[in-house]
Design an enzyme around this catalytic site. Structure first.
Site, mmCIF file in Angstrom:
data_model
loop_
_atom_site.group_PDB
_atom_site.id
_atom_site.type_symbol
_atom_site.label_atom_id
_atom_site.label_comp_id
_atom_site.label_asym_id
_atom_site.label_seq_id
_atom_site.Cartn_x
_atom_site.Cartn_y
_atom_site.Cartn_z
ATOM 1 C CB CYS A 273 -0.910 -0.008 1.222
ATOM 2 S SG CYS A 273 -2.159 -1.297 1.115
HETATM 3 N N1 LIG Z 1 -2.855 -6.171 1.441
HETATM 4 C C1 LIG Z 1 -3.293 -5.117 2.072
HETATM 5 O O1 LIG Z 1 -2.937 -4.880 3.208
HETATM 6 C C2 LIG Z 1 -4.269 -4.157 1.419
HETATM 7 C C3 LIG Z 1 -4.947 -3.236 2.225
HETATM 8 C C4 LIG Z 1 -5.874 -2.385 1.669
HETATM 9 C C5 LIG Z 1 -6.089 -2.420 0.297
HETATM 10 N N2 LIG Z 1 -5.398 -3.301 -0.494
HETATM 11 C C6 LIG Z 1 -5.705 -3.298 -1.940
HETATM 12 O O2 LIG Z 1 -6.533 -4.421 -2.236
HETATM 13 C C7 LIG Z 1 -6.241 -4.918 -3.542
HETATM 14 C C8 LIG Z 1 -5.902 -6.400 -3.451
HETATM 15 O O3 LIG Z 1 -4.723 -6.541 -2.660
HETATM 16 P P1 LIG Z 1 -4.319 -7.890 -1.959
HETATM 17 O O4 LIG Z 1 -3.266 -7.537 -0.969
HETATM 18 O O5 LIG Z 1 -5.525 -8.624 -1.494
HETATM 19 O O6 LIG Z 1 -3.669 -8.675 -3.197
HETATM 20 P P2 LIG Z 1 -3.310 -10.238 -3.276
HETATM 21 O O7 LIG Z 1 -2.244 -10.356 -4.304
HETATM 22 O O8 LIG Z 1 -3.090 -10.774 -1.907
HETATM 23 O O9 LIG Z 1 -4.646 -10.909 -3.833
HETATM 24 C C9 LIG Z 1 -5.149 -10.660 -5.096
HETATM 25 C C10 LIG Z 1 -5.808 -11.927 -5.609
HETATM 26 O O10 LIG Z 1 -6.425 -11.615 -6.851
HETATM 27 C C11 LIG Z 1 -6.247 -12.716 -7.695
HETATM 28 N N3 LIG Z 1 -6.460 -12.283 -9.084
HETATM 29 C C12 LIG Z 1 -5.580 -11.667 -9.924
HETATM 30 N N4 LIG Z 1 -6.180 -11.437 -11.099
HETATM 31 C C13 LIG Z 1 -7.446 -11.884 -11.015
HETATM 32 C C14 LIG Z 1 -8.536 -11.907 -11.912
HETATM 33 N N5 LIG Z 1 -8.442 -11.415 -13.137
HETATM 34 N N6 LIG Z 1 -9.698 -12.463 -11.465
HETATM 35 C C15 LIG Z 1 -9.793 -12.967 -10.218
HETATM 36 N N7 LIG Z 1 -8.787 -12.969 -9.334
HETATM 37 C C16 LIG Z 1 -7.635 -12.435 -9.728
HETATM 38 C C17 LIG Z 1 -4.857 -13.197 -7.395
HETATM 39 O O11 LIG Z 1 -4.634 -14.510 -7.842
HETATM 40 C C18 LIG Z 1 -4.824 -13.062 -5.867
HETATM 41 O O12 LIG Z 1 -5.273 -14.238 -5.232
HETATM 42 C C19 LIG Z 1 -5.115 -4.052 -4.074
HETATM 43 O O13 LIG Z 1 -5.666 -3.018 -4.826
HETATM 44 C C20 LIG Z 1 -4.492 -3.477 -2.818
HETATM 45 O O14 LIG Z 1 -3.876 -2.235 -3.059
HETATM 46 C C21 LIG Z 1 -4.515 -4.179 0.054
#
Ligand SMILES: NC(=O)c1ccc[n+]([C@@H]2O[C@H](COP(=O)([O-])OP(=O)(O)OC[C@H]3O[C@@H](n4cnc5c(N)ncnc54)[C@H](O)[C@@H]3O)[C@@H](O)[C@H]2O)c1
Length: 436
Positions: A273
């Protein structure tokens, strides 16, 4: 109301889809199931889908037993078959939003997911984008793709943005008790998204006037953190020159009951982030001839921090008449922060990279990350036995793990420990401890 999407949400009869089952998506799926909704999780990784369908958890903030229970009760299922999107009344998008190799927003995951949904969009669906992104994405990127379905926004289907604020490893604030912000494309869109989250969370749901406002809210929060961490990193450098302990300064400043909140230094800024989100905004700002100078400067300070830490380590080794070249260095903690297993943008990786360029011999230990691959090279966490520890020329703490590391044993056996996280603050004998 019965039979309408709003009615289904209120009666918890709506089926909720979650696209992307990672750090954000899986906890959200669990919360929605706990609230009583039937959840279908979607991911492109067959491995993750299989694990979930077996009730096996892979995300630190999710309770293993709880996930198993919801899977066994049929409240959570997972699939790679996107045709099942048609079965969902609500779809939350939680796919990654990284930077590309030019450090520009990579919206390809959001675009792909929007296309997957658009092809199957039907009347009476609510789509909520939850991936962090720059203001305008929901209305300028997602909406036009969904409109290709021929359906009308605010009438046939609903679209909103709601930022996810989960703080991995935070034991006090989880998805469930963290307030949520929602901003819909139309008032009806906001009303639907708000209703869903009011039924799911134990925390208040705050609505704003547009998706843009909700998108910018998330980026303001993380830019605030970036700039304050960079500020304290800059202060760390000047404090060291002045022979002042920055940690003591922060502790003292924290006694002020208003107008100050503590941020702490470390070997850099990591995670998915803070090193990324502000640059999404900086990118978009250029469309309006605006340069976000504070963001750029804070990014520079943060990027410089691993180099500063290596310089300090080199100075410490110098006191022991050792060069970095050929020294055996134990790196303690490779995750981007304490007590989690996430390596994304971890400053420890940069520290290792620099140390290797200086030809130091690297060993690492991390109870949360038994092995990892970086720049095509494989690393394995070592066994912390006395014999190996005795061979080390020094150790550097790069993640503040408080669980699973026997710091006393390490201190006993190595010449010194350079603590960039002040995790050893309670150890009385400071003989071998040098703090950032
Ligand atoms: N990790 C954090 O602490 C956090 C906190 C707040 C916001 N975010 C935001 O949330 C979003 C997701 O982050 P995350 O940390 O969960 O990522 P992550 O990489 O842990 O998870 C993302 C998932 O999406 C899947 N994916 C990718 N392409 C896809 C598609 N076309 N269809 C379906 N699934 C698909 C991946 O395989 C993965 O399992 C990002 O925008 C991030 O900035 C993350």
């Amino acid at each position: 109301m019965a039979g309408t999407l709003y009615g289904k949400i209120q009666e918890k009869k709506a089926i909720v889809g979650v696209m992307g089952l990672g750090y954000v998506g899986l906890p959200l799926a669990v919360e929605k199931a706990r609230a009583g909704y039937k959840v279908i999780g979607f991911d492109i990784q067959q491995k993750r889908v299989n694990l979930i369908n077996k009730g096996i958890n892979y995300i630190g903030d999710v309770n293993d037993a709880e996930l198993k229970k919801f899977v066994n009760e049929g409240l959570i299922t997972a699939t790679t078959n996107f045709d099942k999107l048609k079965d969902c009344d609500v779809i939350s998008i939680c796919v990654p939003t990284p930077l590309d190799k030019f450090k520009q927003p990579d919206l390809s995951y959001i675009i792909k997911t929007s296309e997957d949904i658009s092809k199957r969009l039907r009347k009476g669906q609510l789509i909520i984008l939850e991936s962090t992104t720059y203001p305008g994405t929901t209305e300028e990127i997602v909406l036009p793709i969904l409109k290709k379905s021929g359906l009308e926004i605010g009438k046939d289907f609903y679209l909103a943005f709601s930022p996810e604020r989960v703080d991995p490893g935070n034991n006090r604030f989880k998805t469930r008790n963290t307030p949520k912000v929602v901003g819909g494309v139309t008032e009806e869109c906001t009303r639907h998204a708000k209703a869903l989250y009011e039924n799911v969370l134990e925390a208040p749901v705050f609505s704003v006037s547009s998706p843009r406002t909700a998108e910018m809210t998330k980026i303001l929060e993380n830019t605030f953190r970036l700039i304050n961490i960079a500020l304290v990193q800059e202060m760390t450098k000047v404090a060291e020159k002045m022979d002042v302990n920055i940690w003591e300064v922060i502790e003292a400043a924290s006694t002020k009951p208003f107008g100050y909140m503590p941020f702490y230094p470390g070997p850099g800024i990591g995670g998915h982030c803070i090193p990324i989100d502000p640059f999404y905004l900086a990118f978009k700002a250029k469309e309006f001839d605006l340069h976000l100078m504070l963001v750029e400067v804070a990014g520079q300070i943060a990027d410089d921090m691993p180099y500063y830490v290596i310089q300090r380590l080199s100075d410490i080794l110098n006191d022991y008449k050792k060069p970095l070249n050929g020294s055996k260095i134990l790196v303690l903690g490779v995750a981007y922060k304490g007590n989690i297993d996430d390596l994304r943008e971890s400053p420890a990786l940069k520290v290792i990279e620099i140390l290797e360029k200086k030809k130091a011999e690297i060993y690492y230990f991390d109870p949360f990350v038994p092995y990892f691959e970086h720049n095509g090279k494989k690393y394995k966490s070592i066994d912390l036995n006395d014999d190996i520890l005795k061979e080390m020329d020094g150790a550097i703490i790069t993640a503040g793990h408080t669980i699973g590391v026997d710091y006393k044993k390490i201190i006993k056996n190595v010449p010194f420990v350079f603590d960039t996280k002040n995790i050893l603050k309670d150890i009385k004998d400071r003989n071998k401890i040098i703090v950032l």
